[in-house]
Scaffold this active site. Structure first.
Site, PDB file in Angstrom:
ATOM      1  N   SER A   1       0.872  -1.125   0.109  1.00 21.41           N
ATOM      2  CA  SER A   1      -0.127   0.185  -0.082  1.00 21.41           C
ATOM      3  C   SER A   1       0.763   1.310  -0.035  1.00 21.41           C
ATOM      4  CB  SER A   1      -0.889  -0.007   1.276  1.00 21.41           C
ATOM      5  OG  SER A   1      -1.823  -1.199   1.083  1.00 21.41           O
TER       6      SER A   1
ATOM      7  N   ARG B   1       1.498   3.909  -3.583  1.00 23.47           N
ATOM      8  CA  ARG B   1       1.282   5.262  -3.211  1.00 23.47           C
ATOM      9  C   ARG B   1       2.652   6.057  -3.265  1.00 23.47           C
ATOM     10  NH1 ARG B   1      -2.538   2.709  -0.279  1.00 23.47           N
ATOM     11  NH2 ARG B   1      -4.462   3.572  -0.063  1.00 23.47           N
TER      12      ARG B   1
ATOM     13  N   GLY C   1      -5.664  -3.847  -7.343  1.00 16.79           N
ATOM     14  CA  GLY C   1      -6.779  -2.654  -7.141  1.00 16.79           C
ATOM     15  C   GLY C   1      -6.035  -1.159  -7.214  1.00 16.79           C
TER      16      GLY C   1
ATOM     17  N   SER D   1     -12.279   1.956   0.152  1.00 14.43           N
ATOM     18  CA  SER D   1     -11.560   3.217   0.460  1.00 14.43           C
ATOM     19  C   SER D   1     -10.500   3.687  -0.692  1.00 14.43           C
ATOM     20  CB  SER D   1     -10.749   2.904   1.842  1.00 14.43           C
ATOM     21  OG  SER D   1      -9.447   2.043   1.715  1.00 14.43           O
TER      22      SER D   1
ATOM     23  N   GLU E   1      -8.127  -7.039   5.053  1.00 17.52           N
ATOM     24  CA  GLU E   1      -7.198  -7.740   4.450  1.00 17.52           C
ATOM     25  C   GLU E   1      -6.714  -8.668   5.398  1.00 17.52           C
ATOM     26  OE1 GLU E   1      -5.531  -7.640   1.316  1.00 17.52           O
ATOM     27  OE2 GLU E   1      -6.974  -6.166   0.459  1.00 17.52           O
TER      28      GLU E   1
ATOM     29  N   HIS F   1     -13.151  -7.997  -3.499  1.00 16.47           N
ATOM     30  CA  HIS F   1     -11.331  -8.041  -3.475  1.00 16.47           C
ATOM     31  C   HIS F   1     -11.039  -8.798  -4.807  1.00 16.47           C
ATOM     32  CE1 HIS F   1     -10.581  -6.326   0.469  1.00 16.47           C
ATOM     33  NE2 HIS F   1     -11.266  -5.603   0.096  1.00 16.47           N
TER      34      HIS F   1
ATOM     35  N   ARG G   1     -13.821 -13.161  -1.426  1.00 10.86           N
ATOM     36  CA  ARG G   1     -13.080 -13.715  -0.374  1.00 10.86           C
ATOM     37  C   ARG G   1     -13.942 -14.587   0.502  1.00 10.86           C
ATOM     38  NH1 ARG G   1      -8.275  -9.385   0.442  1.00 10.86           N
ATOM     39  NH2 ARG G   1      -6.949 -10.308  -1.098  1.00 10.86           N
TER      40      ARG G   1
ATOM     41  N   ARG H   1      -3.773 -13.532  -0.295  1.00 12.44           N
ATOM     42  CA  ARG H   1      -4.442 -13.736   0.875  1.00 12.44           C
ATOM     43  C   ARG H   1      -5.234 -15.192   1.143  1.00 12.44           C
ATOM     44  NH1 ARG H   1      -1.293  -9.925   2.235  1.00 12.44           N
ATOM     45  NH2 ARG H   1      -1.855  -7.856   1.932  1.00 12.44           N
TER      46      ARG H   1
END
Length: 445
Positions: free
Chosen positions: A25, A29, A95, A167, A309, A336, A340, A390
């Site tokens: 993440s 970014r 994503g 988000s 997550e 996701h 999931r 995951r």
């Protein structure tokens, strides 16, 4: 290419130290913000994974330059203005790429197309595209594949979207908003937004680069137009990825240590430490490291809305705990990498776990387990990953206590942790050498 994998059993208590690669993440970014800044910056601890490579490749197509430095850091130079991509940008199943890059490409006049894996069309991206339309961008579709045409100058400022599914819809628009000629006045309407710490992460990283995100009311964010300053920095270890290694100690017994744990963080993965304590583990931290020691594993009733997550790993722990567990607040993870909740119900159920979906989560009746003695009533089986890293982590945790757990595709872990099979084997398998995992460089994108 898929790679099947027999999950290692834990035949002894663990005593390991795992150096976890950088946060996906934060990495994506940081790469994006460096590309939007005018100038050069140098980033350390950058994750080298499929998702980060896709982000880097997409930014390169938009005009950003990257240089791999000899010390493992990455130098990023942003252009004066991004340009439209000549060829379609491949988002894979990431994503952050399929949501963040269209918002950035809105600053690049002309046509840019986005494609992805076969399953990518099922991942929601519509609210970001709706927001871009309100800013004056033409978009051909509401999911991948899609083509967008950005005007010479964006005309809008006020944007209203429903971000209740992710988000990332909010983060996508905020990350590029300072480069929009009118900034953005972004409002969310709809049910509560999941994983709010990820929006906090976005706002904190923008503030570090001189961009103020005003938050005048719940569900509203305002960014004024202006420069994004180039900033040298280091990416934190991925705390969600760290959770699977800490979970190993909870199942097998013994202690697992993760060094480099930040004193304070906006990563939602930090929530795992509270979950581990509630499930009976001993959690200690000192000298920049976190240590988890396993004890009797007990069921839990937990709301993971802010850290969804973690759901697959917590579900695997719940399957091996004593008594029932309930995971709440995660209905949105049906959108996701895969659905999931359905995947966990199907795959855990296939090896004998009593599990059922609720409207916003899962109910799991644990069988109790000792990583060395096995889990009562559970059976061997081939688990499907659904190309979801995951889900692979959940299978690895389950395999510590259940003999004969096989995963159809361990290569999917390359999405955020390409060295996962090697790190896991070094931690769990007695024949792999020292039970202490050697320091592994975090790599560069």
């Amino acid at each position: 290419m898929t790679t099947s994998w027999l999950a290692p059993r834990a035949h002894q208590r663990l005593a390991g130290r795992v150096v976890v690669p950088g946060s996906k993440s934060q990495t994506n970014r940081a790469l994006l913000l460096a590309g939007l800044a005018r100038g050069r910056c140098v980033l350390g601890g950058v994750l080298d994974s499929r998702d980060s490579r896709l982000m880097r490749a997409g930014l390169t197509q938009l005009g950003v330059s990257f240089e791999d430095l000899p010390d493992g850091r990455v130098a990023v130079t942003g252009p004066r203005r991004l340009h439209a991509a000549a060829e379609p940008i491949d988002c894979g199943l990431a994503g952050t790429v399929m949501r963040f890059l269209p918002a950035a490409a809105a600053t690049a006049p002309g046509r840019t197309s986005f494609v992805g894996d076969e399953a990518a069309s099922a991942r929601p991206v519509g609210p970001v595209l709706d927001g871009l339309r309100q800013l004056g961008v033409e978009v051909t579709a509401s999911s991948l594949p899609l083509t967008m045409t950005a005007p010479q100058t964006l005309s809008g400022r006020q944007v209203t979207i429903d971000a209740s599914a992710s988000s990332q819809f909010v983060s996508a628009l905020l990350l590029s908003a300072a480069r929009y000629p009118n900034g953005i006045d972004l409002r969310h309407v709809g049910p509560s937004i999941p994983s709010l710490p990820h929006i906090d992460m976005t706002c904190a990283m923008l503030a570090e680069r001189g961009v103020e995100v005003a938050h005048p009311a719940e569900g509203r964010w305002v960014v004024e137009p202006g420069p994004i300053e180039p900033l040298d920095g280091v990416v934190e270890p991925d705390l969600t990825n760290a959770s699977v290694f800490l979970a190993a100690a909870m199942v097998a017994g013994g202690t697992v240590e993760v060094p480099g744990w930040p004193e304070s963080t906006t990563q939602p993965g930090v929530v795992f430490l509270a979950v581990a304590r509630r499930m009976g583990a001993v959690v200690e931290s000192s000298d920049g490291a976190v240590r988890v020691t396993g004890a009797q594993l007990r069921g839990i009733d937990v709301d993971l809305h802010a850290a969804s997550e973690l759901t697959p790993v917590v579900a695997a722990l719940a399957a091996l705990a004593d008594g029932p567990s309930r995971i709440r607040g995660v209905g949105h993870i049906r959108g996701h990498e895969t659905d999931r909740l359905a995947a966990l119900e199907a795959e855990l159920g296939s090896v004998g776990v009593e599990v059922s979906q609720t409207s916003d989560g899962l109910v799991i009746v644990g069988r109790g387990a000792d990583g060395r003695a096995g889990a009562a009533g559970l059976r061997p089986g081939l688990l499907h990953s659904y190309a979801d890293h995951r889900m692979a982590h959940a299978a690895a945790v389950l395999g510590l206590a259940v003999p004969g757990i096989e995963l159809d595709d361990v290569a999917c872990t390359s999405k955020t942790m390409p060295t996962f099979p090697q790190l896991w084997a070094a931690l769990v398998e007695p024949g792999s050498g020292s039970p202490v995992v050697p320091d592994v460089p975090q790599g560069c994108a």
